[in-house]
Scaffold this active site. Structure first.
Site, PDB file in Angstrom:
ATOM      1  N   SER A  12     -35.214  46.028  34.533  1.00 50.93           N
ATOM      2  CA  SER A  12     -35.290  45.835  35.980  1.00 50.93           C
ATOM      3  C   SER A  12     -34.161  46.580  36.704  1.00 50.93           C
ATOM      4  O   SER A  12     -34.260  46.837  37.895  1.00 50.93           O
ATOM      5  CB  SER A  12     -35.202  44.347  36.302  1.00 50.93           C
ATOM      6  OG  SER A  12     -33.993  43.821  35.797  1.00 50.93           O
ATOM      7  N   CYS A  74     -35.585  44.520  28.522  1.00 52.44           N
ATOM      8  CA  CYS A  74     -35.460  43.453  29.518  1.00 52.44           C
ATOM      9  C   CYS A  74     -36.016  42.193  28.877  1.00 52.44           C
ATOM     10  O   CYS A  74     -37.182  42.161  28.470  1.00 52.44           O
ATOM     11  CB  CYS A  74     -36.270  43.825  30.759  1.00 52.44           C
ATOM     12  SG  CYS A  74     -36.344  42.511  31.986  1.00 52.44           S
ATOM     13  N   HIS A 186     -28.419  42.340  30.974  1.00 53.15           N
ATOM     14  CA  HIS A 186     -27.293  42.541  31.886  1.00 53.15           C
ATOM     15  C   HIS A 186     -26.010  41.861  31.373  1.00 53.15           C
ATOM     16  O   HIS A 186     -24.917  42.280  31.701  1.00 53.15           O
ATOM     17  CB  HIS A 186     -27.597  41.952  33.264  1.00 53.15           C
ATOM     18  CG  HIS A 186     -28.458  42.817  34.140  1.00 53.15           C
ATOM     19  ND1 HIS A 186     -29.797  42.989  33.929  1.00 53.15           N
ATOM     20  CD2 HIS A 186     -28.150  43.549  35.242  1.00 53.15           C
ATOM     21  CE1 HIS A 186     -30.287  43.789  34.867  1.00 53.15           C
ATOM     22  NE2 HIS A 186     -29.307  44.143  35.679  1.00 53.15           N
TER      23      HIS A 186
HETATM   24  N1  DGL Z   1     -31.916  42.513  32.382  1.00 52.05           N
HETATM   25  C1  DGL Z   1     -33.096  41.726  32.481  1.00 52.05           C
HETATM   26  C2  DGL Z   1     -33.247  40.721  31.377  1.00 52.05           C
HETATM   27  O1  DGL Z   1     -32.888  41.045  30.302  1.00 52.05           O
HETATM   28  C3  DGL Z   1     -33.536  41.247  33.809  1.00 52.05           C
HETATM   29  C4  DGL Z   1     -32.604  40.642  34.740  1.00 52.05           C
HETATM   30  C5  DGL Z   1     -33.333  40.409  36.042  1.00 52.05           C
HETATM   31  O2  DGL Z   1     -33.886  41.371  36.558  1.00 52.05           O
HETATM   32  O3  DGL Z   1     -33.344  39.257  36.512  1.00 52.05           O
HETATM   33  O4  DGL Z   1     -33.746  39.646  31.537  1.00 52.05           O
END
Ligand code: DGL
Length: 267
Positions: A12, A74, A186
């Site tokens: 994302s 993600c 993240h």
């Molecule tokens: N980095 C993503 C994950 O691993 C998404 C974070 C998001 O867009 O809320 O869930």
């Protein structure tokens, strides 16, 4: 599909760069194309339908670039949208949940904490994956929704991050977990603050390395590893504010990050 075709990597926003970095270190000869859906981040607070729609669009875009395999970097998309992504991508797809669960199961003495977006935690994907690996593992999950905007803002340490981490992680500390899955790509940006909040006895599990290993195994199984010798091409796309994405991506991956192109889904 050819061995010289690129691997697609999707998140994302910036989070999937932790997986991109692990792929680039492990397989420098592979060409990599990254797409960050910066126009619509965060996914974690959206409905399952929106997450599936956005993820399928991203998969279709990367498929149109001629990828040989797609890494869904993600957790939210991996937990909620793999069937839609597989239909859209038409190439082999690897998510981050199973590799993360395997890495945790390999080190835990029996109590695993899971942090992730609201959508990932609600999906129950990690407890399910862990139960499939071992019936004796107990899990405790907590959503940490403020972590993603902090990372996208470039606030990766300091007192604000420390205070947010301490508050979110207190129940996991109280549950005496011995391993903590960073169930959102993240979160590894905030690893020092998370490690401080959890204390030295808790192993932090970041699925990036394990996902890179699984990708290598899959490509070998398919006979699609790029020829060794030359460094693969790196390409970056963002659905909004590509210059901002580039600035933060360079902080993460180093000055080798070249131009970031805009790919918007707006008509
Ligand atoms: N980095 C993503 C994950 O691993 C998404 C974070 C998001 O867009 O809320 O869930």
């Amino acid at each position: 599909m050819k061995a010289a075709s690129p691997i697609g990597v999707f998140d994302s926003g910036l989070g999937g760069l932790t997986v991109f970095g692990a792929l680039a270190r492990r397989m420098p000869e592979e060409a990599l194309i990254y797409f960050g859906d910066t126009a619509r981040v965060p996914y974690g607070s959206k409905s399952p339908e929106a997450i599936a729609r956005f993820s399928a669009q991203a998969a279709r875009f990367l498929a149109s670039r001629g990828i040989k395999l797609l890494v869904v970097a993600c957790n939210t998309s991996s937990a909620l949208a793999l069937p839609a992504i597989r239909r859209a991508a038409r190439v082999p797809v690897i998510g981050v949940i199973e590799p993360g669960a395997r890495a945790a199961a390999a080190v835990t003495r029996g109590r695993v904490g899971i942090v992730g977006t609201e959508a990932t935690v609600r999906s129950g994907a990690y407890p399910r994956a862990l139960r499939a690996l071992s019936a004796r593992i107990k899990t405790e999950s907590r959503p940490c929704p403020l972590f993603v905007p902090l990372v996208e803002e470039g606030w990766w340490n300091g007192p604000v991050v420390a205070a947010v981490a301490a508050r979110y992680l207190a129940p996991l500390k109280a549950a005496r977990v011995d391993a903590l899955i960073l169930g959102c790509t993240h979160y590894p940006y905030l690893k020092p603050a998370i490690a401080r909040a959890m204390g030295p006895r808790v192993r932090l599990i970041d699925s990036a390395e394990e996902t890179a290993r699984e990708t290598e195994r899959a490509l070998e199984g398919l006979g699609l590893r790029a020829p060794r010798g030359r460094r693969g091409r790196r390409e970056f796309y963002a659905s909004d504010a590509p210059d901002r994405f580039r600035r933060l991506a360079r902080r993460m991956l180093g000055p080798g990050v070249g131009q970031v192109k805009l790919h918007s889904f707006d008509a």
